[in-house]
Design a protein around this motif. Structure first.
Motif, PDB file in Angstrom:
ATOM      1  N   HIS A  90       9.651  -9.848  21.877  1.00 28.67           N
ATOM      2  CA  HIS A  90       8.848  -9.520  22.881  1.00 28.67           C
ATOM      3  C   HIS A  90       7.645 -10.238  23.616  1.00 28.67           C
ATOM      4  N   LYS A  91       8.270 -10.817  24.694  1.00 29.72           N
ATOM      5  CA  LYS A  91       7.064 -12.011  25.418  1.00 29.72           C
ATOM      6  C   LYS A  91       5.473 -10.636  25.918  1.00 29.72           C
ATOM      7  N   SER A  92       5.901  -9.821  25.970  1.00 32.16           N
ATOM      8  CA  SER A  92       4.834  -8.675  26.522  1.00 32.16           C
ATOM      9  C   SER A  92       3.289  -7.908  25.131  1.00 32.16           C
ATOM     10  N   SER A  93       3.967  -8.443  23.411  1.00 33.98           N
ATOM     11  CA  SER A  93       4.219  -7.915  22.538  1.00 33.98           C
ATOM     12  C   SER A  93       2.280  -8.720  22.049  1.00 33.98           C
ATOM     13  N   LEU A  94       1.518  -8.011  22.389  1.00 33.68           N
ATOM     14  CA  LEU A  94      -0.140  -8.344  22.154  1.00 33.68           C
ATOM     15  C   LEU A  94      -0.285  -7.483  20.996  1.00 33.68           C
ATOM     16  N   MET A  95      -0.520  -8.477  19.717  1.00 36.07           N
ATOM     17  CA  MET A  95      -1.338  -7.403  18.625  1.00 36.07           C
ATOM     18  C   MET A  95      -2.372  -8.007  18.222  1.00 36.07           C
ATOM     19  N   GLY A 143       8.565 -18.185  16.097  1.00 30.80           N
ATOM     20  CA  GLY A 143       9.155 -18.923  16.997  1.00 30.80           C
ATOM     21  C   GLY A 143       9.004 -19.319  18.359  1.00 30.80           C
ATOM     22  N   ARG A 144       9.504 -20.199  19.600  1.00 35.07           N
ATOM     23  CA  ARG A 144       9.681 -19.642  21.004  1.00 35.07           C
ATOM     24  C   ARG A 144       8.681 -18.959  21.622  1.00 35.07           C
ATOM     25  N   GLY A 145       7.248 -19.758  21.255  1.00 37.04           N
ATOM     26  CA  GLY A 145       5.989 -19.899  22.470  1.00 37.04           C
ATOM     27  C   GLY A 145       4.855 -18.731  21.187  1.00 37.04           C
ATOM     28  N   PHE A 146       5.825 -18.548  20.110  1.00 41.75           N
ATOM     29  CA  PHE A 146       4.267 -17.305  19.846  1.00 41.75           C
ATOM     30  C   PHE A 146       2.723 -18.061  19.561  1.00 41.75           C
ATOM     31  N   THR A 147       2.281 -17.098  19.505  1.00 38.59           N
ATOM     32  CA  THR A 147       0.724 -17.467  19.475  1.00 38.59           C
ATOM     33  C   THR A 147      -0.060 -17.071  17.979  1.00 38.59           C
ATOM     34  N   SER A 157      -3.315 -16.294  16.067  1.00 35.56           N
ATOM     35  CA  SER A 157      -5.474 -16.678  16.042  1.00 35.56           C
ATOM     36  C   SER A 157      -5.827 -15.798  15.406  1.00 35.56           C
ATOM     37  N   HIS A 158      -6.619 -16.176  14.234  1.00 34.23           N
ATOM     38  CA  HIS A 158      -6.911 -15.551  12.417  1.00 34.23           C
ATOM     39  C   HIS A 158      -6.650 -14.595  12.437  1.00 34.23           C
ATOM     40  N   SER A 159      -4.845 -14.837  11.744  1.00 32.09           N
ATOM     41  CA  SER A 159      -4.104 -13.934  11.409  1.00 32.09           C
ATOM     42  C   SER A 159      -3.617 -13.988  10.294  1.00 32.09           C
ATOM     43  N   LEU A 160      -2.979 -13.496   9.155  1.00 29.52           N
ATOM     44  CA  LEU A 160      -2.073 -13.022   7.998  1.00 29.52           C
ATOM     45  C   LEU A 160      -0.934 -12.454   8.459  1.00 29.52           C
ATOM     46  N   ILE A 161       0.226 -13.371   8.116  1.00 28.09           N
ATOM     47  CA  ILE A 161       1.936 -12.853   8.901  1.00 28.09           C
ATOM     48  C   ILE A 161       2.020 -12.798   6.851  1.00 28.09           C
ATOM     49  N   PHE A 162       2.826 -11.802   6.354  1.00 28.75           N
ATOM     50  CA  PHE A 162       3.358 -12.227   5.164  1.00 28.75           C
ATOM     51  C   PHE A 162       4.948 -12.179   5.556  1.00 28.75           C
ATOM     52  N   SER A 163       4.756 -12.316   4.078  1.00 33.84           N
ATOM     53  CA  SER A 163       7.064 -12.647   3.870  1.00 33.84           C
ATOM     54  C   SER A 163       7.580 -12.536   4.200  1.00 33.84           C
ATOM     55  N   ASN A 164       8.773 -12.653   4.578  1.00 30.35           N
ATOM     56  CA  ASN A 164      10.131 -12.339   5.224  1.00 30.35           C
ATOM     57  C   ASN A 164       9.735 -11.727   6.415  1.00 30.35           C
ATOM     58  N   SER A 165       8.233 -12.115   7.154  1.00 26.52           N
ATOM     59  CA  SER A 165       8.295 -11.847   9.027  1.00 26.52           C
ATOM     60  C   SER A 165       8.961 -12.414  10.321  1.00 26.52           C
ATOM     61  N   HIS A 166       9.385 -11.876  11.197  1.00 27.58           N
ATOM     62  CA  HIS A 166       9.753 -12.487  12.311  1.00 27.58           C
ATOM     63  C   HIS A 166       9.294 -12.039  13.817  1.00 27.58           C
ATOM     64  N   PHE A 167       8.968 -13.396  14.461  1.00 26.82           N
ATOM     65  CA  PHE A 167       7.548 -13.662  14.858  1.00 26.82           C
ATOM     66  C   PHE A 167       8.114 -14.324  16.105  1.00 26.82           C
ATOM     67  N   GLU A 168       8.350 -14.163  17.800  1.00 27.82           N
ATOM     68  CA  GLU A 168       8.620 -15.229  18.458  1.00 27.82           C
ATOM     69  C   GLU A 168       8.350 -14.343  20.195  1.00 27.82           C
ATOM     70  N   ASN A 169       7.295 -15.486  21.241  1.00 23.87           N
ATOM     71  CA  ASN A 169       7.300 -15.337  22.185  1.00 23.87           C
ATOM     72  C   ASN A 169       5.951 -14.248  22.389  1.00 23.87           C
ATOM     73  N   GLY A 170       5.729 -13.634  21.591  1.00 20.51           N
ATOM     74  CA  GLY A 170       4.334 -12.597  21.485  1.00 20.51           C
ATOM     75  C   GLY A 170       2.832 -12.997  21.204  1.00 20.51           C
ATOM     76  N   GLU A 171       2.105 -12.963  20.581  1.00 23.16           N
ATOM     77  CA  GLU A 171       0.990 -12.784  20.916  1.00 23.16           C
ATOM     78  C   GLU A 171       0.212 -12.365  19.612  1.00 23.16           C
ATOM     79  N   ASN A 214       7.720 -24.839  19.908  1.00 20.19           N
ATOM     80  CA  ASN A 214       6.278 -24.245  20.754  1.00 20.19           C
ATOM     81  C   ASN A 214       5.988 -23.376  19.946  1.00 20.19           C
ATOM     82  N   ALA A 215       5.643 -23.166  18.839  1.00 16.83           N
ATOM     83  CA  ALA A 215       5.311 -22.296  18.765  1.00 16.83           C
ATOM     84  C   ALA A 215       3.148 -22.511  18.104  1.00 16.83           C
TER      85      ALA A 215
END
Length: 165
Positions: free
Chosen positions: A137-142, A103-107, A109-123, A88-89
């Motif tokens: 973390h669910k409350s991570s908002l970057m 994964g795990r619902g991560f959202t 928007s207008h972002s660049l995520i480079f190699s070997n990164s891992h994002f879950e739950n946050g935004e 549900n990403a």
């Protein structure tokens, strides 16, 4: 004037590369996917149970396939080889680099995520995440930041667990 000239060059390049229909490469597997529009699916990609893929490219190879999994919504995206986007990403106007996991619902928007990164739950919104950045973390908002080798929510970055109390 320079910005306008650059915008015209970029628009011309995009127009020359834009497909009028989706392209599915050799060895790609697509199943149980609700909607795909204007997506280039690279060789040996796996798209399984995604909800919506629009205007994007999935870069993949036989030895390093990309995997798009259940519940994923992506619009205006590039996903690089070896990357997994699942659970549900939601990805909008973003680039996801090589060998990432989202994964795990991560959202995003207008972002660049480079190699070997891992994002879950946050935004993320307007995030520039250099290689090996992590957030679970669910409350991570970057928002509007440059992150390098970051572990969002770790003790070194003032854990966000207090917000969950």
């Amino acid at each position: 004037y320079l910005i306008n000239a650059l915008d015209r060059i970029i628009d011309a390049e995009i127009a020359s590369k834009t497909e009028t229909r989706s392209l599915i490469s050799k060895g790609a597997i697509i199943r149980n996917t609700t909607r795909m529009t204007n997506v280039k699916v690279g060789p040996f990609s796996i798209v399984d149970s995604a909800l919506c893929l629009e205007n994007g490219t999935i870069v993949s190879t036989e030895t390093f396939p990309a995997h798009i999994g259940p519940g994923v919504i992506m619009r205006n995206f590039i996903v690089n080889k070896g990357t997994v986007v699942e659970d549900n990403a939601s990805i909008y106007d973003s680039y996801i680099g090589q060998a990432c996991h989202v994964g795990r619902g991560f959202t995003s928007s207008h972002s660049l995520i480079f190699s070997n990164s891992h994002f879950e739950n946050g935004e993320s919104a307007a995030m520039f995440a250099l290689p090996y950045s992590v957030s679970h973390h669910k409350s991570s908002l970057m928002i509007g930041g440059l992150y390098s080798f970051m572990n969002a929510g770790s003790a070194t970055n003032f854990s966000n667990h207090l917000y969950k109390a």
